[in-house]
Design a protein around this motif. Structure first.
Motif, mmCIF file in Angstrom:
data_model
loop_
_atom_site.group_PDB
_atom_site.id
_atom_site.type_symbol
_atom_site.label_atom_id
_atom_site.label_comp_id
_atom_site.label_asym_id
_atom_site.label_seq_id
_atom_site.Cartn_x
_atom_site.Cartn_y
_atom_site.Cartn_z
ATOM 1 N N GLY A 141 -3.974 6.472 3.172
ATOM 2 C CA GLY A 141 -4.756 6.253 4.383
ATOM 3 C C GLY A 141 -6.235 6.421 4.061
ATOM 4 O O GLY A 141 -6.603 7.223 3.198
ATOM 5 N N THR B 234 0.828 -1.205 0.000
ATOM 6 C CA THR B 234 0.000 0.000 0.000
ATOM 7 C C THR B 234 0.864 1.257 0.000
ATOM 8 O O THR B 234 0.565 2.233 -0.698
ATOM 9 C CB THR B 234 -0.935 0.012 1.220
ATOM 10 N N ALA B 235 1.936 1.241 0.780
ATOM 11 C CA ALA B 235 2.820 2.401 0.861
ATOM 12 C C ALA B 235 3.826 2.452 -0.277
ATOM 13 O O ALA B 235 4.239 3.540 -0.694
ATOM 14 C CB ALA B 235 3.558 2.389 2.200
ATOM 15 N N LEU C 40 1.971 2.130 7.900
ATOM 16 C CA LEU C 40 2.148 2.434 6.481
ATOM 17 C C LEU C 40 3.328 3.376 6.270
ATOM 18 O O LEU C 40 4.140 3.188 5.358
ATOM 19 C CB LEU C 40 0.877 3.070 5.915
ATOM 20 N N GLY C 41 3.413 4.402 7.100
ATOM 21 C CA GLY C 41 4.456 5.395 6.928
ATOM 22 C C GLY C 41 5.853 4.823 7.018
ATOM 23 O O GLY C 41 6.760 5.233 6.282
ATOM 24 N N THR D 226 -0.253 8.788 4.591
ATOM 25 C CA THR D 226 -0.696 7.499 5.130
ATOM 26 C C THR D 226 -1.690 7.639 6.270
ATOM 27 O O THR D 226 -2.167 6.631 6.788
ATOM 28 C CB THR D 226 0.514 6.691 5.643
#
Length: 369
Positions: free
Chosen positions: A281, A171-172, A195-196, A256
């Motif tokens: 996000g 996703t990231a 995520l970050g 995110t």
């Protein structure tokens, strides 16, 4: 052949399950088809999506639900029409388990290798298979689903490290590759959470971007962010002039955060001419508005991205293995899934929780003796 194992897992029975009240129960998976794979689960990452779903945050959940879509284990049953996976392979599955490809469809997205955007997307949990049966996730002993979305895990990546890559990681990372981030790209990452931390490592360690700026409300995660590869850190709550100091200094921003309370107008001002802001996000409420000139004056693009295709996941795993990019995770027993969910919601993860199914690991160890 009838499988000689039960499908059991942590089931959310209502919205209160998000408060650590899931229950361990049997459930009935989809009927096995010759294009399916059964995975004996050894590890499953804990994702914020799990909490959103458990509490019906993104819309009404079809309870009972078994969440978890960062699944790693070994294939224990493989359909006769599956050619690229065999029994015993260490494999994983992320947030998506089906698309119109499984139904011999030919939508534009699947034809272009972007199955995650297929209108007939089957989520790994709280979704429906083409035959109408429910999909169940990885807070469990076993998972069953279509082989198209099952990927092999590179030998050099441990299972607990690999699991969070299958949703959080891709996703990231996907927006970085979509927008061709590389040695000449200046990247900003908003939100230093699960995520970050993948976005920071992906931009710095995997792609070698020349500038990677971590953006958070406070400086509590600054040291971690710098260790992950950030070249600079901005704490927006601690520096009231941060926006003016850093105006127009980034080519790409990956956001995110899943809170609608974000200073979007100020974030957009960070972008340089032709810059791109990518939202990954997924807040439960609408994101704030902004002045149209934030886009118009510098030809800025505002877009979004969602998980990644099976091929993107394979490519990411290969690159992360080569570059030695590894998840920062804390392992917990599958028996403590309720604790993990509550801790994640309270912001205690540094930076992903991974549930370990010790019983299945012990079975594997015995089988190798």
């Amino acid at each position: 052949m009838q499988a000689k194992y039960k499908f059991q897992g942590w089931l959310g029975l209502d919205k209160d399950s998000a408060n650590g009240k899931m229950v361990w129960q049997d459930y009935e998976p989809k009927s096995f088809e010759e294009t399916d794979v059964d995975i004996k689960i050894t590890h499953c990452g804990v994702c914020a999506s799990d909490i959103h779903t458990l509490r019906s945050g993104w819309g009404p959940t079809n309870y009972p639900v078994c969440v978890g879509h960062e699944i790693v284990g070994h294939a224990v049953r493989v359909g006769s029409k599956v050619k690229d996976i065999k029994v015993g392979d260490r494999v994983g599955v992320g947030a998506q388990s089906g698309s119109c490809v499984n139904q011999k469809g030919d939508c534009e997205m699947c034809a272009d290798g972007l199955e995650q955007h297929c209108p007939k997307n089957t989520g790994t949990y709280d979704s429906k298979w083409p035959n109408g049966s429910k999909s169940y996730g990885g807070y469990a002993d076993y998972w069953r689903g279509q082989h198209n979305f099952v990927v092999k895990i590179p030998e050099s990546i441990d299972s607990d490290i690999a699991a969070p890559m299958l949703c959080g990681g891709i996703t990231a990372f996907s927006p970085l590759t979509q927008h061709k981030a590389g040695p000449n790209t200046r990247v900003g990452v908003i939100g230093i959470g699960g995520l970050g931390h993948f976005a920071l490592m992906g931009a710095s360690q995997a792609l070698g971007c020349k500038k990677v700026v971590a953006i958070s409300r406070t400086s509590t995660k600054k040291d971690d962010a710098l260790k992950m590869g950030a070249t600079d850190f901005i704490a927006t709550d601690e520096d009231p002039k941060w926006n003016r100091k850093h105006r127009g200094s980034l080519d790409l921003i990956v956001c995110t955060v899943s809170s609608p309370k974000m200073p979007l107008q100020k974030y957009l001002s960070r972008l340089a001419f032709n810059g791109t802001f990518v939202q990954v996000g997924a807040p439960e409420d609408p994101i704030p508005g902004f002045n149209a000139f934030a886009l118009m004056s510098k030809r800025v693009k505002l877009t979004g991205s969602m998980i990644g295709s099976p091929q993107e996941i394979k490519d990411m795993l290969k690159l992360f293995a080569e570059k030695g990019v590894k998840t920062w995770n804390n392992n917990m027993s599958m028996a403590d899934a309720n604790v993990a969910v509550v801790n994640l919601e309270e912001g205690k993860a540094r930076y992903r929780y991974v549930l370990v199914n010790e019983k299945n690991l012990r079975d594997e160890t015995r089988s190798k003796l």
